[in-house]
Design a protein around this motif. Structure first.
Motif, PDB file in Angstrom:
ATOM      1  N   ARG A 163      60.510  14.222  41.670  1.00 30.56           N
ATOM      2  CA  ARG A 163      59.414  14.880  40.997  1.00 30.56           C
ATOM      3  C   ARG A 163      58.532  15.740  41.879  1.00 30.56           C
ATOM      4  NH1 ARG A 163      58.537  11.968  35.649  1.00 30.56           N
ATOM      5  NH2 ARG A 163      60.392  10.712  35.598  1.00 30.56           N
ATOM      6  N   THR A 164      58.482  15.260  43.219  1.00 33.78           N
ATOM      7  CA  THR A 164      57.590  15.873  44.076  1.00 33.78           C
ATOM      8  C   THR A 164      58.563  17.376  44.594  1.00 33.78           C
ATOM      9  OG1 THR A 164      56.376  14.134  45.034  1.00 33.78           O
ATOM     10  CG2 THR A 164      56.799  15.923  46.440  1.00 33.78           C
ATOM     11  N   LYS A 165      59.729  17.019  44.579  1.00 31.34           N
ATOM     12  CA  LYS A 165      60.697  18.218  45.200  1.00 31.34           C
ATOM     13  C   LYS A 165      60.777  19.213  44.095  1.00 31.34           C
ATOM     14  CE  LYS A 165      63.206  15.530  48.691  1.00 31.34           C
ATOM     15  NZ  LYS A 165      64.362  14.963  48.941  1.00 31.34           N
ATOM     16  N   ALA A 166      60.667  18.757  42.783  1.00 35.53           N
ATOM     17  CA  ALA A 166      60.851  19.625  41.706  1.00 35.53           C
ATOM     18  C   ALA A 166      59.321  20.296  41.509  1.00 35.53           C
ATOM     19  CB  ALA A 166      61.209  18.906  40.358  1.00 35.53           C
ATOM     20  N   GLY A 167      58.329  20.070  42.016  1.00 34.03           N
ATOM     21  CA  GLY A 167      56.921  20.637  42.075  1.00 34.03           C
ATOM     22  C   GLY A 167      56.178  20.113  40.920  1.00 34.03           C
ATOM     23  N   ARG A 168      56.439  18.833  40.542  1.00 35.15           N
ATOM     24  CA  ARG A 168      55.737  18.332  39.342  1.00 35.15           C
ATOM     25  C   ARG A 168      54.592  17.516  39.989  1.00 35.15           C
ATOM     26  NH1 ARG A 168      59.224  15.545  35.184  1.00 35.15           N
ATOM     27  NH2 ARG A 168      57.540  15.785  33.830  1.00 35.15           N
ATOM     28  N   ILE A 169      54.871  16.926  41.030  1.00 33.75           N
ATOM     29  CA  ILE A 169      53.818  16.206  41.585  1.00 33.75           C
ATOM     30  C   ILE A 169      53.642  16.649  42.918  1.00 33.75           C
ATOM     31  CG2 ILE A 169      52.901  13.799  42.240  1.00 33.75           C
ATOM     32  CD1 ILE A 169      55.071  12.651  40.502  1.00 33.75           C
ATOM     33  N   PRO A 170      52.485  17.192  43.284  1.00 35.30           N
ATOM     34  CA  PRO A 170      52.044  17.680  44.555  1.00 35.30           C
ATOM     35  C   PRO A 170      51.584  16.798  45.282  1.00 35.30           C
ATOM     36  CG  PRO A 170      50.051  18.126  43.041  1.00 35.30           C
ATOM     37  CD  PRO A 170      51.140  17.402  42.251  1.00 35.30           C
ATOM     38  N   CYS A 171      52.033  17.074  46.783  1.00 35.58           N
ATOM     39  CA  CYS A 171      51.618  16.262  47.862  1.00 35.58           C
ATOM     40  C   CYS A 171      51.100  16.910  49.182  1.00 35.58           C
ATOM     41  CB  CYS A 171      52.916  15.303  48.407  1.00 35.58           C
ATOM     42  SG  CYS A 171      54.197  16.338  49.119  1.00 35.58           S
ATOM     43  N   ILE A 172      50.731  16.000  50.069  1.00 38.24           N
ATOM     44  CA  ILE A 172      50.093  16.849  51.400  1.00 38.24           C
ATOM     45  C   ILE A 172      50.921  16.183  52.319  1.00 38.24           C
ATOM     46  CG2 ILE A 172      48.047  16.654  52.708  1.00 38.24           C
ATOM     47  CD1 ILE A 172      46.349  15.327  50.264  1.00 38.24           C
ATOM     48  N   ARG A 173      51.409  17.059  53.290  1.00 36.48           N
ATOM     49  CA  ARG A 173      52.351  16.843  54.468  1.00 36.48           C
ATOM     50  C   ARG A 173      53.410  16.011  53.994  1.00 36.48           C
ATOM     51  NH1 ARG A 173      50.202  17.545  60.124  1.00 36.48           N
ATOM     52  NH2 ARG A 173      48.281  18.939  59.424  1.00 36.48           N
ATOM     53  N   ALA A 220      40.527   5.214  49.333  1.00 34.75           N
ATOM     54  CA  ALA A 220      40.464   5.202  47.815  1.00 34.75           C
ATOM     55  C   ALA A 220      41.024   6.314  47.023  1.00 34.75           C
ATOM     56  CB  ALA A 220      39.230   4.761  47.204  1.00 34.75           C
ATOM     57  N   GLU A 221      41.033   7.466  47.714  1.00 31.47           N
ATOM     58  CA  GLU A 221      41.753   8.645  47.183  1.00 31.47           C
ATOM     59  C   GLU A 221      43.038   9.116  47.723  1.00 31.47           C
ATOM     60  OE1 GLU A 221      40.095   9.853  44.456  1.00 31.47           O
ATOM     61  OE2 GLU A 221      38.573   8.424  44.567  1.00 31.47           O
ATOM     62  N   VAL A 222      43.434   8.475  48.698  1.00 27.79           N
ATOM     63  CA  VAL A 222      44.812   9.056  49.230  1.00 27.79           C
ATOM     64  C   VAL A 222      45.831   8.058  49.259  1.00 27.79           C
ATOM     65  CG1 VAL A 222      45.815  10.202  51.351  1.00 27.79           C
ATOM     66  CG2 VAL A 222      43.447  10.991  50.766  1.00 27.79           C
ATOM     67  N   PHE A 223      46.804   8.194  48.773  1.00 24.31           N
ATOM     68  CA  PHE A 223      47.859   7.185  48.696  1.00 24.31           C
ATOM     69  C   PHE A 223      49.199   7.635  49.730  1.00 24.31           C
ATOM     70  CE2 PHE A 223      47.026   5.811  44.244  1.00 24.31           C
ATOM     71  CZ  PHE A 223      45.665   5.399  44.570  1.00 24.31           C
ATOM     72  N   THR A 224      49.896   6.653  50.245  1.00 30.00           N
ATOM     73  CA  THR A 224      51.079   6.917  50.704  1.00 30.00           C
ATOM     74  C   THR A 224      52.154   7.116  49.684  1.00 30.00           C
ATOM     75  OG1 THR A 224      51.585   4.484  50.842  1.00 30.00           O
ATOM     76  CG2 THR A 224      50.492   5.717  52.854  1.00 30.00           C
ATOM     77  N   SER A 225      53.257   7.419  50.017  1.00 26.08           N
ATOM     78  CA  SER A 225      54.522   7.625  48.903  1.00 26.08           C
ATOM     79  C   SER A 225      54.721   6.263  48.289  1.00 26.08           C
ATOM     80  CB  SER A 225      55.463   8.177  49.353  1.00 26.08           C
ATOM     81  OG  SER A 225      56.007   7.346  50.677  1.00 26.08           O
ATOM     82  N   THR A 226      54.597   5.009  49.006  1.00 29.54           N
ATOM     83  CA  THR A 226      54.706   3.753  48.371  1.00 29.54           C
ATOM     84  C   THR A 226      53.861   3.507  47.511  1.00 29.54           C
ATOM     85  OG1 THR A 226      56.042   3.092  50.302  1.00 29.54           O
ATOM     86  CG2 THR A 226      55.036   1.343  48.826  1.00 29.54           C
ATOM     87  N   GLU A 227      52.464   3.868  47.913  1.00 21.29           N
ATOM     88  CA  GLU A 227      51.375   3.537  47.043  1.00 21.29           C
ATOM     89  C   GLU A 227      51.535   4.251  45.682  1.00 21.29           C
ATOM     90  OE1 GLU A 227      48.080   2.145  50.512  1.00 21.29           O
ATOM     91  OE2 GLU A 227      48.560   4.173  49.906  1.00 21.29           O
ATOM     92  N   LYS A 248      53.960  13.325  52.396  1.00 25.56           N
ATOM     93  CA  LYS A 248      54.078  11.856  52.276  1.00 25.56           C
ATOM     94  C   LYS A 248      52.810  11.096  51.622  1.00 25.56           C
ATOM     95  CE  LYS A 248      57.832  10.654  55.176  1.00 25.56           C
ATOM     96  NZ  LYS A 248      58.695   9.697  56.127  1.00 25.56           N
ATOM     97  N   LEU A 249      51.689  12.116  51.607  1.00 23.35           N
ATOM     98  CA  LEU A 249      50.516  11.603  50.804  1.00 23.35           C
ATOM     99  C   LEU A 249      50.078  12.353  49.771  1.00 23.35           C
ATOM    100  CD1 LEU A 249      48.372  11.824  54.271  1.00 23.35           C
ATOM    101  CD2 LEU A 249      49.631   9.781  53.409  1.00 23.35           C
ATOM    102  N   TYR A 250      49.641  11.746  48.719  1.00 21.12           N
ATOM    103  CA  TYR A 250      49.115  11.946  47.573  1.00 21.12           C
ATOM    104  C   TYR A 250      47.727  11.572  47.127  1.00 21.12           C
ATOM    105  CZ  TYR A 250      54.355  11.922  47.118  1.00 21.12           C
ATOM    106  OH  TYR A 250      55.777  12.311  47.147  1.00 21.12           O
ATOM    107  N   LEU A 251      46.990  12.778  46.543  1.00 24.19           N
ATOM    108  CA  LEU A 251      45.631  12.461  46.032  1.00 24.19           C
ATOM    109  C   LEU A 251      45.799  11.614  44.654  1.00 24.19           C
ATOM    110  CD1 LEU A 251      44.190  15.988  47.037  1.00 24.19           C
ATOM    111  CD2 LEU A 251      44.173  13.789  48.262  1.00 24.19           C
ATOM    112  N   ARG A 252      44.865  10.789  44.614  1.00 20.50           N
ATOM    113  CA  ARG A 252      44.795  10.123  43.191  1.00 20.50           C
ATOM    114  C   ARG A 252      44.570  10.901  42.054  1.00 20.50           C
ATOM    115  NH1 ARG A 252      42.606   4.974  41.770  1.00 20.50           N
ATOM    116  NH2 ARG A 252      42.099   4.493  43.917  1.00 20.50           N
ATOM    117  N   ALA A 253      43.815  12.112  42.406  1.00 20.12           N
ATOM    118  CA  ALA A 253      43.419  13.144  41.271  1.00 20.12           C
ATOM    119  C   ALA A 253      44.931  13.678  40.824  1.00 20.12           C
ATOM    120  CB  ALA A 253      42.449  14.142  41.880  1.00 20.12           C
ATOM    121  N   ASP A 254      45.700  14.196  41.561  1.00 20.91           N
ATOM    122  CA  ASP A 254      46.964  14.748  41.379  1.00 20.91           C
ATOM    123  C   ASP A 254      47.575  13.629  40.484  1.00 20.91           C
ATOM    124  OD1 ASP A 254      46.203  17.209  42.726  1.00 20.91           O
ATOM    125  OD2 ASP A 254      47.261  16.720  44.418  1.00 20.91           O
TER     126      ASP A 254
END
Length: 64
Positions: free
Chosen positions: A36-46, A14-21, A48-54
């Motif tokens: 936007r991730t490479k520009a530092g505007r959206i943080p990611c984990i490893r 529920a809280e961790v999304f793949t890049s597609t999701e 390809k993974l993104y937190l819903r809160a971010d």
């Protein structure tokens, strides 16, 4: 023990999304998400993974 594992799995799903999701959640293309991730505007984990809160924070600040 198995019940705790199932609960943990549900929470992560529920809280961790793949890049597609994440791209679908934000209503943008994966390429735009990557930019936007490479520009530092959206943080990611490893990479390809993104937190819903971010993603919610990005939506609130960048689009608000």
């Amino acid at each position: 023990m198995e019940k705790r594992t199932d609960e943990f799995r549900e929470k992560v799903e529920a809280e961790v999304f793949t890049s597609t999701e994440a791209a679908d959640y934000l209503g943008m293309s994966r390429q735009n998400l990557s930019r936007r991730t490479k520009a530092g505007r959206i943080p990611c984990i490893r990479g390809k993974l993104y937190l819903r809160a971010d993603l919610d924070e990005y939506n609130a600040t960048a689009r608000g």
